[in-house]
Design a protein around this motif. Structure first.
Motif, PDB file in Angstrom:
ATOM      1  N   LEU A 255     -22.157  13.697   7.420  1.00  0.00           N
ATOM      2  CA  LEU A 255     -22.625  13.062   8.650  1.00  0.00           C
ATOM      3  C   LEU A 255     -22.884  14.103   9.740  1.00  0.00           C
ATOM      4  CD1 LEU A 255     -20.531   9.767   8.999  1.00  0.00           C
ATOM      5  CD2 LEU A 255     -22.571  10.248   7.631  1.00  0.00           C
ATOM      6  N   ARG A 256     -22.024  15.106   9.811  1.00  0.00           N
ATOM      7  CA  ARG A 256     -22.243  16.171  10.798  1.00  0.00           C
ATOM      8  C   ARG A 256     -23.559  16.895  10.530  1.00  0.00           C
ATOM      9  NH1 ARG A 256     -18.373  20.268  10.473  1.00  0.00           N
ATOM     10  NH2 ARG A 256     -17.158  19.355   8.794  1.00  0.00           N
ATOM     11  N   ALA A 257     -23.870  17.097   9.244  1.00  0.00           N
ATOM     12  CA  ALA A 257     -25.131  17.756   8.868  1.00  0.00           C
ATOM     13  C   ALA A 257     -26.325  16.910   9.300  1.00  0.00           C
ATOM     14  CB  ALA A 257     -25.164  18.012   7.366  1.00  0.00           C
ATOM     15  N   ILE A 258     -26.191  15.596   9.200  1.00  0.00           N
ATOM     16  CA  ILE A 258     -27.268  14.704   9.632  1.00  0.00           C
ATOM     17  C   ILE A 258     -27.496  14.836  11.134  1.00  0.00           C
ATOM     18  CG2 ILE A 258     -27.848  12.271  10.009  1.00  0.00           C
ATOM     19  CD1 ILE A 258     -26.713  11.679   7.236  1.00  0.00           C
TER      20      ILE A 258
ATOM     21  N   LEU B 125     -18.311   7.958  16.611  1.00  0.00           N
ATOM     22  CA  LEU B 125     -17.472   7.864  17.800  1.00  0.00           C
ATOM     23  C   LEU B 125     -18.086   8.729  18.892  1.00  0.00           C
ATOM     24  CD1 LEU B 125     -13.987   8.317  16.059  1.00  0.00           C
ATOM     25  CD2 LEU B 125     -15.151   6.164  16.613  1.00  0.00           C
ATOM     26  N   THR B 126     -18.273   8.168  20.069  1.00  0.00           N
ATOM     27  CA  THR B 126     -18.855   8.945  21.169  1.00  0.00           C
ATOM     28  C   THR B 126     -17.925   8.935  22.373  1.00  0.00           C
ATOM     29  OG1 THR B 126     -20.074   7.170  22.315  1.00  0.00           O
ATOM     30  CG2 THR B 126     -21.116   8.148  20.363  1.00  0.00           C
ATOM     31  N   ASN B 127     -18.060   9.938  23.203  1.00  0.00           N
ATOM     32  CA  ASN B 127     -17.213  10.020  24.391  1.00  0.00           C
ATOM     33  C   ASN B 127     -17.844  10.902  25.455  1.00  0.00           C
ATOM     34  OD1 ASN B 127     -16.334  12.890  23.966  1.00  0.00           O
ATOM     35  ND2 ASN B 127     -15.321  12.013  22.169  1.00  0.00           N
ATOM     36  N   ALA B 128     -17.376  10.720  26.668  1.00  0.00           N
ATOM     37  CA  ALA B 128     -17.663  11.653  27.755  1.00  0.00           C
ATOM     38  C   ALA B 128     -16.497  12.629  27.797  1.00  0.00           C
ATOM     39  CB  ALA B 128     -17.786  10.908  29.078  1.00  0.00           C
TER      40      ALA B 128
ATOM     41  N   GLY C 141     -10.676   4.738   5.167  1.00  0.00           N
ATOM     42  CA  GLY C 141     -11.677   5.244   4.232  1.00  0.00           C
ATOM     43  C   GLY C 141     -13.095   5.313   4.762  1.00  0.00           C
ATOM     44  N   LEU C 142     -13.278   5.266   6.073  1.00  0.00           N
ATOM     45  CA  LEU C 142     -14.614   5.350   6.645  1.00  0.00           C
ATOM     46  C   LEU C 142     -15.071   6.802   6.766  1.00  0.00           C
ATOM     47  CD1 LEU C 142     -14.392   2.793   9.613  1.00  0.00           C
ATOM     48  CD2 LEU C 142     -15.288   2.395   7.305  1.00  0.00           C
ATOM     49  N   LYS C 143     -16.378   7.005   6.698  1.00  0.00           N
ATOM     50  CA  LYS C 143     -16.949   8.299   7.040  1.00  0.00           C
ATOM     51  C   LYS C 143     -17.096   8.345   8.556  1.00  0.00           C
ATOM     52  CE  LYS C 143     -19.589   9.350   2.846  1.00  0.00           C
ATOM     53  NZ  LYS C 143     -20.948   9.710   2.333  1.00  0.00           N
ATOM     54  N   VAL C 144     -16.667   9.444   9.158  1.00  0.00           N
ATOM     55  CA  VAL C 144     -16.634   9.546  10.622  1.00  0.00           C
ATOM     56  C   VAL C 144     -17.455  10.732  11.103  1.00  0.00           C
ATOM     57  CG1 VAL C 144     -15.141   9.798  12.643  1.00  0.00           C
ATOM     58  CG2 VAL C 144     -14.282   8.597  10.613  1.00  0.00           C
ATOM     59  N   CYS C 145     -18.213  10.519  12.178  1.00  0.00           N
ATOM     60  CA  CYS C 145     -18.781  11.642  12.916  1.00  0.00           C
ATOM     61  C   CYS C 145     -18.632  11.341  14.398  1.00  0.00           C
ATOM     62  CB  CYS C 145     -20.236  11.920  12.546  1.00  0.00           C
ATOM     63  SG  CYS C 145     -21.403  10.620  12.971  1.00  0.00           S
ATOM     64  N   GLY C 146     -18.787  12.350  15.230  1.00  0.00           N
ATOM     65  CA  GLY C 146     -18.547  12.151  16.651  1.00  0.00           C
ATOM     66  C   GLY C 146     -19.491  12.973  17.518  1.00  0.00           C
ATOM     67  N   ILE C 147     -19.812  12.418  18.678  1.00  0.00           N
ATOM     68  CA  ILE C 147     -20.651  13.119  19.660  1.00  0.00           C
ATOM     69  C   ILE C 147     -19.947  13.092  21.013  1.00  0.00           C
ATOM     70  CG2 ILE C 147     -22.885  13.215  20.839  1.00  0.00           C
ATOM     71  CD1 ILE C 147     -24.011  11.509  18.508  1.00  0.00           C
TER      72      ILE C 147
ATOM     73  N   CYS D   2     -21.628  18.039  18.756  1.00  0.00           N
ATOM     74  CA  CYS D   2     -21.197  17.427  17.500  1.00  0.00           C
ATOM     75  C   CYS D   2     -19.732  17.817  17.271  1.00  0.00           C
ATOM     76  CB  CYS D   2     -22.070  17.924  16.350  1.00  0.00           C
ATOM     77  SG  CYS D   2     -21.517  17.395  14.710  1.00  0.00           S
ATOM     78  N   ILE D   3     -18.852  16.835  17.191  1.00  0.00           N
ATOM     79  CA  ILE D   3     -17.429  17.120  16.998  1.00  0.00           C
ATOM     80  C   ILE D   3     -17.201  17.555  15.552  1.00  0.00           C
ATOM     81  CG2 ILE D   3     -15.076  16.223  17.164  1.00  0.00           C
ATOM     82  CD1 ILE D   3     -16.117  14.085  19.082  1.00  0.00           C
ATOM     83  N   GLU D   4     -16.661  18.758  15.377  1.00  0.00           N
ATOM     84  CA  GLU D   4     -16.418  19.252  14.027  1.00  0.00           C
ATOM     85  C   GLU D   4     -14.963  19.091  13.614  1.00  0.00           C
ATOM     86  OE1 GLU D   4     -17.529  23.318  13.826  1.00  0.00           O
ATOM     87  OE2 GLU D   4     -16.058  24.003  15.311  1.00  0.00           O
ATOM     88  N   ASP D   5     -14.075  18.942  14.592  1.00  0.00           N
ATOM     89  CA  ASP D   5     -12.655  18.754  14.279  1.00  0.00           C
ATOM     90  C   ASP D   5     -11.958  18.305  15.560  1.00  0.00           C
ATOM     91  OD1 ASP D   5     -10.310  18.659  12.829  1.00  0.00           O
ATOM     92  OD2 ASP D   5     -10.406  20.732  12.147  1.00  0.00           O
TER      93      ASP D   5
END
Length: 275
Positions: free
Chosen positions: A162-165, A108-111, A222-228, A126-129
């Motif tokens: 995913l955050r580690a990646i 998930l990405t956002n401005a 049940g998806l793995k999520v990461c965000g920028i 990197c969104i951690e929470d």
């Protein structure tokens, strides 16, 4: 809900060549990432049941299927927001549809507006929470057990692996990728300086009007999520300037190349993960 997801999925599968593994939602001004996608199939949101078009400038309103470094992807170029008059169910339908297509992970990405005073305009985070300050939740109402559990756990809303990646890719690229907590607000007004001071006290590092409902829905399924988050401006009261959407889009374009590089190499690594 499941019926709408199935209808949307069926319409997309009729034009789909291969099952996607990674989903991506592109935020305001970040749509140019699609230039990095190969073997593209472009589907307008108008051609997907229950979607309809976006109304916000900077959100093209189309789904792009293709590959990034050999990884099959499904990319939402533009998203829906609750402030547009959409229901929460409509806001998260694209993410639920990507899950229905078979993706295993979603980016998930956002401005966003920078709240953390150590951030600067142009930073990638990197969104951690997250903090849900929208006063709404996409899971309100009867729960469809075929879609997800009644009470999904949000302890690891943004997947640690995913955050580690993301961090590892950024390090290899020499990119100073920040980490932070994203607070989602209803909008469409930008925040007041007093609200920004409150959010900083609560532990938020950046603020925006999206992402939080999508993250909840993705975890529900049940998806793995990461965000920028792309810090396109410092939030209200930090600098002596008024906030304008046009300026935010312009800043997003300035950081497009490093955003694209981070996303491309991260997709390649995430695509190697097994579910």
């Amino acid at each position: 809900m499941s019926g709408k997801i199935q209808e949307a999925v069926k319409a997309i599968e009729a034009k789909m060549k291969n099952k996607p593994k990674v989903g991506i939602v592109l935020g305001s001004g970040l749509g140019d990432f699609v230039d990095a996608i190969e073997n593209k199939t472009v589907i307008s949101y108008d051609d997907i049941p229950h979607f309809g078009q976006t109304t916000v400038v900077g959100h093209s309103g189309q789904l792009i299927l293709g590959t990034v470094k050999g990884v099959e992807v499904a990319v939402m170029q533009g998203r829906f927001h609750f402030y547009e008059g959409r229901t929460m169910e409509e806001v998260v339908l694209p993410v639920r549809t990507l899950a229905g297509l078979g993706i295993e992970s979603i980016i998930l990405t956002n401005a966003a507006g920078g709240i953390n005073l150590s951030f600067t305009q142009g930073d990638l985070v990197c969104i951690e929470d997250q903090i849900n300050f929208m006063g709404q939740n996409p899971l309100i109402g009867p729960n469809d057990e075929s879609v997800g559990p009644r009470f999904p756990d949000m302890t690891y809303a943004y997947d640690p692996e995913l955050r580690a990646i993301l961090k590892d890719v950024a390090k290899n690229q020499g990119l100073d990728l920040k980490t932070g907590v994203y607070v989602g607000v209803l909008g469409p007004t930008y925040e007041t300086p007093a609200e920004i001071r409150m959010f900083r006290t609560l532990g938020a590092d950046m603020v925006g009007m999206s992402t939080v409902p999508e993250c909840i829905a993705a975890n529900h399924m049940g998806l793995k999520v990461c965000g920028i988050s792309c810090v396109t401006n410092m939030a209200a009261g930090i600098e002596a300037t008024k906030l304008m959407h046009e300026d935010i889009k312009e800043q997003a374009l300035k950081i497009m190349q490093k955003f694209t590089n981070l996303l491309v190499d991260s997709v390649a690594k995430i695509g190697q993960l097994s579910k």
